[in-house]
Design a protein around this motif. Structure first.
Motif, PDB file in Angstrom:
ATOM      1  N   ALA A   1     -11.375  -6.824   5.915  1.00  0.00           N
ATOM      2  CA  ALA A   1     -10.181  -7.273   5.198  1.00  0.00           C
ATOM      3  C   ALA A   1     -10.587  -8.019   3.926  1.00  0.00           C
ATOM      4  CB  ALA A   1      -9.337  -8.173   6.103  1.00  0.00           C
TER       5      ALA A   1
ATOM      6  N   ILE B   1     -11.987  -5.503   1.354  1.00  0.00           N
ATOM      7  CA  ILE B   1     -10.944  -4.766   0.627  1.00  0.00           C
ATOM      8  C   ILE B   1     -10.502  -5.566  -0.590  1.00  0.00           C
ATOM      9  CG2 ILE B   1      -8.532  -4.014   0.730  1.00  0.00           C
ATOM     10  CD1 ILE B   1      -9.055  -3.145   3.628  1.00  0.00           C
TER      11      ILE B   1
ATOM     12  N   THR C   1      -8.281   3.178   1.741  1.00  0.00           N
ATOM     13  CA  THR C   1      -7.489   3.766   2.833  1.00  0.00           C
ATOM     14  C   THR C   1      -8.352   3.975   4.075  1.00  0.00           C
ATOM     15  OG1 THR C   1      -6.038   4.898   1.260  1.00  0.00           O
ATOM     16  CG2 THR C   1      -6.067   5.716   3.534  1.00  0.00           C
TER      17      THR C   1
ATOM     18  N   THR D   1     -11.000   2.360   4.886  1.00  0.00           N
ATOM     19  CA  THR D   1     -11.317   1.036   5.444  1.00  0.00           C
ATOM     20  C   THR D   1     -10.136   0.459   6.207  1.00  0.00           C
ATOM     21  OG1 THR D   1     -12.786   0.666   3.542  1.00  0.00           O
ATOM     22  CG2 THR D   1     -12.219  -1.244   4.879  1.00  0.00           C
ATOM     23  N   ARG D   2      -8.944   0.665   5.707  1.00  0.00           N
ATOM     24  CA  ARG D   2      -7.749   0.172   6.411  1.00  0.00           C
ATOM     25  C   ARG D   2      -7.633   0.804   7.795  1.00  0.00           C
ATOM     26  NH1 ARG D   2      -3.852   0.900   1.128  1.00  0.00           N
ATOM     27  NH2 ARG D   2      -4.216  -1.166   0.201  1.00  0.00           N
ATOM     28  N   TRP D   3      -7.934   2.099   7.888  1.00  0.00           N
ATOM     29  CA  TRP D   3      -7.903   2.763   9.199  1.00  0.00           C
ATOM     30  C   TRP D   3      -8.947   2.157  10.136  1.00  0.00           C
ATOM     31  CZ3 TRP D   3      -4.307   5.424  11.437  1.00  0.00           C
ATOM     32  CH2 TRP D   3      -3.392   6.157  10.680  1.00  0.00           C
TER      33      TRP D   3
ATOM     34  N   ALA E   1      -2.756  -5.710  10.939  1.00  0.00           N
ATOM     35  CA  ALA E   1      -3.554  -4.505  10.721  1.00  0.00           C
ATOM     36  C   ALA E   1      -2.664  -3.309  10.372  1.00  0.00           C
ATOM     37  CB  ALA E   1      -4.391  -4.203  11.957  1.00  0.00           C
TER      38      ALA E   1
ATOM     39  N   LEU F   1      -1.267  -3.765   6.927  1.00  0.00           N
ATOM     40  CA  LEU F   1      -2.290  -3.551   5.913  1.00  0.00           C
ATOM     41  C   LEU F   1      -2.378  -2.085   5.496  1.00  0.00           C
ATOM     42  CD1 LEU F   1      -4.626  -4.906   4.308  1.00  0.00           C
ATOM     43  CD2 LEU F   1      -6.136  -4.313   6.223  1.00  0.00           C
ATOM     44  N   MET F   2      -1.910  -1.178   6.351  1.00  0.00           N
ATOM     45  CA  MET F   2      -1.922   0.241   6.001  1.00  0.00           C
ATOM     46  C   MET F   2      -1.028   0.526   4.784  1.00  0.00           C
ATOM     47  SD  MET F   2      -4.027   1.603   8.097  1.00  0.00           S
ATOM     48  CE  MET F   2      -3.714   3.307   7.705  1.00  0.00           C
TER      49      MET F   2
ATOM     50  N   ALA G   1      -4.496  -8.363   2.038  1.00  0.00           N
ATOM     51  CA  ALA G   1      -5.785  -8.269   2.729  1.00  0.00           C
ATOM     52  C   ALA G   1      -6.375  -9.650   2.979  1.00  0.00           C
ATOM     53  CB  ALA G   1      -6.760  -7.415   1.922  1.00  0.00           C
TER      54      ALA G   1
END
Length: 301
Positions: free
Chosen positions: A181, A184, A205, A207-209, A250, A253-254, A262
């Motif tokens: 986080a 990012i 994207t 990293t968010r996953w 989480a 954050l997507m 973040a």
């Protein structure tokens, strides 16, 4: 506090180390019924703090070049020139040796050896190699930062235990969503410093996953203490509520509302870990005597 002393204190990364030592102290209290022996509590905490500070100082030394390039770290003592590399090296070595002497002579050799392994793992394996070698650096190197509750446990009992390893596993799985986080938000800094953090090498994207995946895994792992009899309903309720909060962050954050979200995830992750361990301690004190007696008998068998 003099400017020079403040700079040496900054080398130890006080806020980061405070969280590590907090987890170690909770490990001490969870290892036995009631209050841990004062000798282990005082000298174990001191030794773990000094070793963590030594590892942090080595981190400053090894990362001097990249610290000058990153906005988050440009004000560190080495980056500004307030301290010289030789001063930092001597300070890190002295603090590390002092920590090993305290732990080996005043606590127990097992804790000293495990702490030394954690110091080497963070300062050399993670900072000097993994950080620059792979975008999975924080996953592989996360074990060094996850070991404090194990150190606290062994400081009191002189032996490893499966319950202590559960605490280590929780922090190990917590580390990727916590740090990614931040990565990012600071991805431009890492790109400028040529550090292959996940959002730099694979995009935001992706990293968010990964943050979401590890958060789901974390929520499941935090159920282990309740499922194995290490803790009870007080902890379980707290873990579920805290986990729901982390999952919310989480998932949000997507598709975040702004660029700063973040950082809000990062800040919540710190509160999350502290609160989770606080619930473990509260559960231990409120409903733990019977359980603790069973653990003592198990150890004696």
């Amino acid at each position: 506090m003099s400017a020079h002393l403040r700079e040496y204190l900054q080398l130890t990364k006080p806020r980061v180390v405070a969280l590590l030592v907090f987890c170690a102290v909770i490990g001490m209290f969870l290892a036995v019924p009631g209050i841990p022996p004062w000798r282990a509590l005082v000298f174990g905490t001191l030794g773990i703090w000094m070793a963590s500070g030594s590892a942090a100082a080595f981190n400053h030394l090894i990362d001097e070049r990249i610290d000058k390039l990153m906005a988050r770290t440009q004000r560190r003592p080495l980056a500004t020139g307030a301290l010289k590399p030789r001063q930092v090296l001597l300070f890190a070595i002295a603090l590390g040796i002092a920590s090993m002497l305290v732990l080996a002579l005043l606590v127990n050799p097992l804790t000293a050896w495990l702490t030394f392994g954690g110091l080497i793992g963070y300062a050399l394996v993670y900072t000097a190699y993994l950080k620059r070698a792979t975008p999975q650096n924080i996953v592989i190197g996360g074990l060094a930062g996850a070991i404090p509750p194990v150190l606290g446990w062994t400081a009191v009992t002189g032996q490893l235990h499966a319950f202590a390893l559960q605490l280590c596993l929780i922090i190990f799985v917590w580390t990727p969503p916590h740090f990614w986080a931040l990565a990012i938000f600071r991805r431009e800094d890492y790109a400028r410093a040529e550090i292959p953090m996940l959002p730099v090498t694979h995009g935001v994207t992706y990293t968010r996953w990964h943050v979401l995946f590890y958060t789901v895994l974390l929520v499941l792992v935090t159920l282990l203490p309740a499922l194995t009899g290490f803790s009870g309903g007080v902890y379980l309720g707290g873990a579920v509520v805290l986990g729901a909060g982390f999952l919310y962050y989480a998932i949000r954050l997507m598709n975040p509302p702004d660029e700063f979200f973040a950082m809000r995830v990062f800040k919540y992750s710190i509160v999350y870990l502290m609160a989770l361990f606080a619930f473990l301690l509260a559960d231990h004190w409120l409903i733990g005597p019977v359980q603790d007696a069973g653990v003592v008998l198990q150890r004696a068998a």
